[in-house]
Write a protein that holds these residues in place. Structure first.
Motif, PDB file in Angstrom:
ATOM      1  N   ALA A   1       0.836  -1.198   0.000  1.00 15.72           N
ATOM      2  CA  ALA A   1       0.000   0.000   0.000  1.00 15.72           C
ATOM      3  C   ALA A   1       0.866   1.241   0.000  1.00 15.72           C
ATOM      4  O   ALA A   1       1.885   1.300   0.686  1.00 15.72           O
ATOM      5  CB  ALA A   1      -0.916   0.006   1.219  1.00 15.72           C
TER       6      ALA A   1
ATOM      7  N   PRO B   1     -11.938   9.104   1.294  1.00 18.33           N
ATOM      8  CA  PRO B   1     -11.234   8.151   2.171  1.00 18.33           C
ATOM      9  C   PRO B   1     -10.758   6.892   1.457  1.00 18.33           C
ATOM     10  O   PRO B   1      -9.665   6.411   1.726  1.00 18.33           O
ATOM     11  CB  PRO B   1     -12.286   7.823   3.239  1.00 18.33           C
ATOM     12  CG  PRO B   1     -13.163   9.023   3.272  1.00 18.33           C
ATOM     13  CD  PRO B   1     -13.222   9.513   1.871  1.00 18.33           C
TER      14      PRO B   1
ATOM     15  N   THR C   1      -7.346   7.271  -0.412  1.00 18.22           N
ATOM     16  CA  THR C   1      -6.163   7.792   0.268  1.00 18.22           C
ATOM     17  C   THR C   1      -4.989   6.831   0.203  1.00 18.22           C
ATOM     18  O   THR C   1      -3.942   7.072   0.808  1.00 18.22           O
ATOM     19  CB  THR C   1      -6.493   8.101   1.739  1.00 18.22           C
ATOM     20  OG1 THR C   1      -7.066   6.929   2.344  1.00 18.22           O
ATOM     21  CG2 THR C   1      -7.469   9.260   1.846  1.00 18.22           C
ATOM     22  N   TRP C   2      -5.177   5.724  -0.460  1.00 16.91           N
ATOM     23  CA  TRP C   2      -4.052   4.824  -0.678  1.00 16.91           C
ATOM     24  C   TRP C   2      -4.278   4.088  -1.992  1.00 16.91           C
ATOM     25  O   TRP C   2      -5.409   3.963  -2.465  1.00 16.91           O
ATOM     26  CB  TRP C   2      -3.894   3.826   0.468  1.00 16.91           C
ATOM     27  CG  TRP C   2      -4.991   2.821   0.528  1.00 16.91           C
ATOM     28  CD1 TRP C   2      -6.239   2.992   1.063  1.00 16.91           C
ATOM     29  CD2 TRP C   2      -4.941   1.489   0.026  1.00 16.91           C
ATOM     30  NE1 TRP C   2      -6.967   1.853   0.923  1.00 16.91           N
ATOM     31  CE2 TRP C   2      -6.197   0.900   0.288  1.00 16.91           C
ATOM     32  CE3 TRP C   2      -3.969   0.725  -0.613  1.00 16.91           C
ATOM     33  CZ2 TRP C   2      -6.488  -0.414  -0.062  1.00 16.91           C
ATOM     34  CZ3 TRP C   2      -4.271  -0.574  -0.952  1.00 16.91           C
ATOM     35  CH2 TRP C   2      -5.524  -1.134  -0.687  1.00 16.91           C
TER      36      TRP C   2
ATOM     37  N   ARG D   1       0.522  -0.818  -4.924  1.00 13.78           N
ATOM     38  CA  ARG D   1       1.701  -0.585  -5.741  1.00 13.78           C
ATOM     39  C   ARG D   1       2.506  -1.866  -5.843  1.00 13.78           C
ATOM     40  O   ARG D   1       2.306  -2.821  -5.078  1.00 13.78           O
ATOM     41  CB  ARG D   1       2.570   0.503  -5.131  1.00 13.78           C
ATOM     42  CG  ARG D   1       3.291   0.081  -3.881  1.00 13.78           C
ATOM     43  CD  ARG D   1       4.400   1.038  -3.531  1.00 13.78           C
ATOM     44  NE  ARG D   1       5.061   0.630  -2.303  1.00 13.78           N
ATOM     45  CZ  ARG D   1       5.916   1.380  -1.652  1.00 13.78           C
ATOM     46  NH1 ARG D   1       6.218   2.579  -2.088  1.00 13.78           N
ATOM     47  NH2 ARG D   1       6.489   0.947  -0.550  1.00 13.78           N
TER      48      ARG D   1
ATOM     49  N   PRO E   1      -3.557  14.173  11.917  1.00 15.60           N
ATOM     50  CA  PRO E   1      -4.376  13.197  11.200  1.00 15.60           C
ATOM     51  C   PRO E   1      -5.696  12.971  11.919  1.00 15.60           C
ATOM     52  O   PRO E   1      -5.738  12.804  13.127  1.00 15.60           O
ATOM     53  CB  PRO E   1      -3.508  11.942  11.191  1.00 15.60           C
ATOM     54  CG  PRO E   1      -2.539  12.121  12.292  1.00 15.60           C
ATOM     55  CD  PRO E   1      -2.299  13.577  12.415  1.00 15.60           C
ATOM     56  N   ARG E   2      -6.788  13.042  11.140  1.00  8.10           N
ATOM     57  CA  ARG E   2      -8.083  12.780  11.724  1.00  8.10           C
ATOM     58  C   ARG E   2      -8.215  11.289  11.978  1.00  8.10           C
ATOM     59  O   ARG E   2      -7.633  10.480  11.275  1.00  8.10           O
ATOM     60  CB  ARG E   2      -9.176  13.236  10.755  1.00  8.10           C
ATOM     61  CG  ARG E   2      -9.167  14.716  10.467  1.00  8.10           C
ATOM     62  CD  ARG E   2      -9.541  15.511  11.701  1.00  8.10           C
ATOM     63  NE  ARG E   2      -9.682  16.928  11.381  1.00  8.10           N
ATOM     64  CZ  ARG E   2     -10.838  17.494  11.088  1.00  8.10           C
ATOM     65  NH1 ARG E   2     -11.947  16.779  11.089  1.00  8.10           N
ATOM     66  NH2 ARG E   2     -10.899  18.773  10.791  1.00  8.10           N
TER      67      ARG E   2
ATOM     68  N   ARG F   1      -9.318   7.764  11.653  1.00  6.91           N
ATOM     69  CA  ARG F   1      -9.900   7.000  10.575  1.00  6.91           C
ATOM     70  C   ARG F   1     -10.048   5.550  11.020  1.00  6.91           C
ATOM     71  O   ARG F   1      -9.265   5.062  11.846  1.00  6.91           O
ATOM     72  CB  ARG F   1      -9.015   7.079   9.317  1.00  6.91           C
ATOM     73  CG  ARG F   1      -8.968   8.441   8.667  1.00  6.91           C
ATOM     74  CD  ARG F   1     -10.300   8.766   8.015  1.00  6.91           C
ATOM     75  NE  ARG F   1     -10.271  10.078   7.367  1.00  6.91           N
ATOM     76  CZ  ARG F   1     -10.804  11.164   7.893  1.00  6.91           C
ATOM     77  NH1 ARG F   1     -11.400  11.100   9.090  1.00  6.91           N
ATOM     78  NH2 ARG F   1     -10.752  12.305   7.250  1.00  6.91           N
ATOM     79  N   PRO F   2     -11.029   4.867  10.483  1.00 12.32           N
ATOM     80  CA  PRO F   2     -11.250   3.479  10.929  1.00 12.32           C
ATOM     81  C   PRO F   2     -10.141   2.564  10.450  1.00 12.32           C
ATOM     82  O   PRO F   2      -9.469   2.834   9.460  1.00 12.32           O
ATOM     83  CB  PRO F   2     -12.596   3.118  10.282  1.00 12.32           C
ATOM     84  CG  PRO F   2     -12.718   4.030   9.105  1.00 12.32           C
ATOM     85  CD  PRO F   2     -12.022   5.298   9.484  1.00 12.32           C
TER      86      PRO F   2
ATOM     87  N   LEU G   1     -12.218  -0.512   6.371  1.00 10.98           N
ATOM     88  CA  LEU G   1     -13.021   0.317   5.484  1.00 10.98           C
ATOM     89  C   LEU G   1     -13.771  -0.591   4.532  1.00 10.98           C
ATOM     90  O   LEU G   1     -13.170  -1.483   3.912  1.00 10.98           O
ATOM     91  CB  LEU G   1     -12.124   1.272   4.700  1.00 10.98           C
ATOM     92  CG  LEU G   1     -12.712   2.637   4.325  1.00 10.98           C
ATOM     93  CD1 LEU G   1     -12.973   3.452   5.577  1.00 10.98           C
ATOM     94  CD2 LEU G   1     -11.759   3.382   3.415  1.00 10.98           C
TER      95      LEU G   1
END
Lengths: 520, 204
Positions: A389, A397, A400-401, A404, A435-436, A438-439, A442
């Protein structure tokens, strides 16, 4: 006075006369050089180690004209002609090219084979039906060889050796059936390529021409010189050659055919034959200093279509253990509908062996090899199923990744925390740009859910079992972007809600609510 | 000196295959767990049971972060796309050392076994459903061969694999449910969110 009635003979057209096999031989005097791209005008010789010295095995016509000949030492050739190009003779590559040449002529005649190192033989008795005459067939063969860059002398006779003898001396003739003896009579005995001992014996007897050999008694020839004498005597007398024996065209060196005496019904037997074939493939590749990047096995079933399995090696190799493991991993999940009656191994992609020794012991160690593992997983599961990743700069969201390609070696571990150097960030404090939350999990895609909303705040999760109260909710966090995209982008209001199981991440978009992830 | 000789003799016996390799433990990075049980079994199987949202993933990602900080690779195997790598990175997992594998359902067990046996990973984490006791035994053997640790994240209450350590997670609290070689039990506080990562913003 009349006698008994004489039988009547009807003279048939020549083409209708029933004849035996008819052989066309194409002699390629410079095949060894032409296949490498050398022309007749260039001063080139090919050398190989023979009798403990580098000796010339092939000369270009220009080199022959300059006084060089086959069998002389390479040093002597250089001394005589300093400007001559001395190239190594690639016997294995030449054999492979010869096979390809045979394949290239198969459309003209399916009865074709290599005859020695510099000739091709075709049995053309059936070809005249399509091409009209043997002369026309000979012209087509000559033209096709010319297209492929080869000069050839073509002759046709009853016996392949007779046709070859004529072609070798440059007599491009179509010898009529039964006239082989006359065509060869004046030629020297060397055109029949006798063995050294046989040639010496004939010379001792004062025999110089094919016609002189033909006049000998067959029984005495057989008694003196055995099978070789009998065979060449038949050629000299112009007798028909043997019936065409269909010989399988040898496979290219990157292929190995594994024959099985009885059908293989279980995987272990197939795996054993596969291992044996991979050993042979290794030897053939080693002879050409090649390694395989992709290997393929075709399982020929007793009925139904063949099954083809292909595997890619992380590092090109010819190691049968490594290739066998890759193929077995690919074969394991397959279900074979019928027993296996044949296997064909193919090094589908080959590369030159760079000679690098990657492992002291070419076997699988307990620690394994990273690249080999990744290649095996990718081969079985698919390239999209194995990845690393990489963070991406995006507001949505799920974007955001991105996956690769896998790094060959991991970067050194670093415990250093990134320092904030931006002056604005330092001045304003890191709170607003931290950073907010995030779970950890997902959902993809987000799951539509029903929420009861009071004054804009979710208060209950509606399920089939009833309404589950939401103990607390934090939000909204507005995320939007991508308005320039064809889809119009996104505009979501995210909430962190606590449901009986734990903390979930939900959002509202366009009046609908979705469960996007879990703070698991 | 005699201790050194004994140690050497034991290693020789191990190499010769006369005695099994000694089981070791690696630090999980979680102070409470390391103090209670000494760390994660290596090689070995660990089972973390808990429903979605209970905090099991957060617990396991903490172990993964400790593993990557030691320079070891971690593999995450899931059939359905779920892991959010940026959050894992925020918890300390080094993404270049994290391999994500998403096999289809049929090859999932095989993929886990290959990863364990390869010996390339300090930790293999999976949410794959265990399709029978044989799968668990194969995973155990593969983990032993590759000297890796398998962590199975499951929502099932019943044990799925022959795990040496089993942790039950529910509503943000954990409990050591089973531990090989020692009495089980004991509460296990889950790693708290870093304040800046607390979804509730630090509020109760």
């Amino acid at each position: 006075m009349s006698g008994p009635p004489q039988p009547r003979f009807e003279i048939l057209p020549f083409a209708a006369v029933a004849v035996g096999p008819r052989y066309l031989v194409a002699h390629l005097p410079a095949f060894a050089l032409e296949r490498c791209g050398w022309s007749a005008e260039e001063l080139v010789v090919l050398v190989a180690l023979q009798q403990s010295a580098l000796r010339v095995v092939a000369c270009s016509p220009a080199a022959v004209a300059a006084g060089l000949f086959v069998g002389m030492r390479a040093a002597e050739a250089r001394a005589r002609l300093p400007e001559v190009v001395v190239a190594p003779w690639d016997e294995v590559g030449e054999a492979a090219d010869r096979v390809e040449l045979v394949r290239a002529l198969e459309p003209l005649c399916d009865r074709i084979a290599a005859l020695g190192s510099s000739a091709l033989v075709l049995e053309i008795s059936a070809c005249t039906t399509w091409y009209g005459s043997e002369a026309e067939v000979a012209a087509r063969v000559r033209a096709r060889l010319g297209e492929l860059g080869h000069r050839a002398h073509v002759a046709v006779a009853d016996h392949p050796q007779a046709a070859r003898a004529l072609a070798c001396v440059g007599r491009e003739e179509v010898v009529a059936a039964g006239e082989g003896a006359w065509a060869l009579a004046a030629l020297p005995l060397e055109v029949l390529a006798p063995s050294e001992g046989f040639a010496e014996a004939l010379a001792t007897l004062g025999l110089r021409t094919v016609g002189q050999l033909a006049r000998l008694d067959a029984a005495s020839v057989a008694g003196r010189w055995g099978a070789e004498g009998v065979a060449l005597h038949r050629v000299a007398r112009g007798l028909p050659g043997p019936a065409w024996m269909a010989r399988p065209v040898p496979l290219p060196l990157e292929r190995v055919r594994i024959t099985v005496e009885e059908e293989l019904a279980d995987r272990e037997a197939v795996a054993l034959r596969l291992d044996q074939g991979l050993v042979r493939l290794r030897d053939q590749l080693a002879a050409r200093e090649l390694v395989a990047a992709v290997v393929e096995v075709r399982l020929e079933l007793a009925w139904g279509p063949s099954v083809i399995v292909r595997a890619r090696a992380a590092h090109p190799t010819r190691d049968p253990v490594t290739l066998g493991r890759l193929l077995r991993d690919r074969l394991t999940p397959l279900t074979l509908e019928a027993p296996v009656c044949g296997l064909l191994l193919h090094a589908h992609e080959v590369a030159p062996d760079d000679g690098g020794q990657r492992h002291l012991i070419e076997r699988r160690e307990g620690g394994g090899r990273w690249s080999e593992l990744v290649a095996r997983l990718s081969d079985v599961l698919g390239d999209d199923a194995v990845f690393q990743a990489q963070p991406a700069a995006a507001w949505q969201p799920e974007r955001t990744w991105v996956p690769r390609a896998i790094l060959a070696a991991p970067p050194p571990a670093s415990r250093a925390s990134p320092t904030i150097e931006d002056p604005v960030e330092l001045q304003e404090g890191a709170a607003w740009c931290a950073p907010r939350p995030r779970p950890t999990l997902l959902r993809s895609p987000p799951l539509p859910v029903n929420l009861r909303v009071v004054e804009g705040r979710p208060v209950a999760l509606l399920t089939r079992q009833g309404a589950a109260p939401i103990r607390r909710a934090r939000g909204p966090e507005l995320l939007s972007g991508g308005w320039w995209e064809a889809s119009g982008g996104f505009q979501r209001s995210y909430w962190v809600v606590e449901v009986p199981e734990g903390a979930a991440w939900v959002f509202e978009e366009g009046g609908a609510w979705f469960l996007h992830g879990w703070f698991d | 000196m005699s201790e050194v000789l004994d140690t050497l003799r034991a290693r020789i016996r191990t190499i010769e295959g006369h005695t099994p390799a000694p089981r070791a433990q690696v630090a999980s990075g979680q102070v409470a767990l390391d103090a209670r049980v000494g760390g994660l079994p290596c090689p070995g199987l660990v089972e973390v049971a808990g429903v979605l949202g209970s905090g099991g993933t957060r617990l396991v990602l903490g172990w993964a972060a400790a593993c990557t900080q030691r320079g070891e690779r971690v593999a995450w195997v899931e059939v359905e796309p779920a892991l959010h790598p940026p959050t894992a990175a925020s918890l300390g997992v080094s993404l270049p050392l994290l391999l994500v594998v998403r096999p289809d359902g049929e090859r999932a067990a095989w993929a886990v076994e290959e990863l364990l046996r390869s010996g390339c990973f300090g930790l293999v984490i999976t949410t794959v459903e265990v399709g029978g006791a044989l799968v668990g035994r194969r995973w155990e053997a593969a983990a032993r061969q590759g000297r890796s640790t398998l962590v199975l994240l499951t929502a099932c209450a019943a044990p799925q694999v022959p795990a040496e350590l089993r942790v039950q997670v529910a509503r943000g609290a954990g409990r050591i449910h089973r531990r090989r070689g020692a009495p089980a039990g004991g509460a296990l506080p889950l790693p708290a969110w870093r304040p800046e990562l607390d979804p509730w913003g630090g509020s109760a």
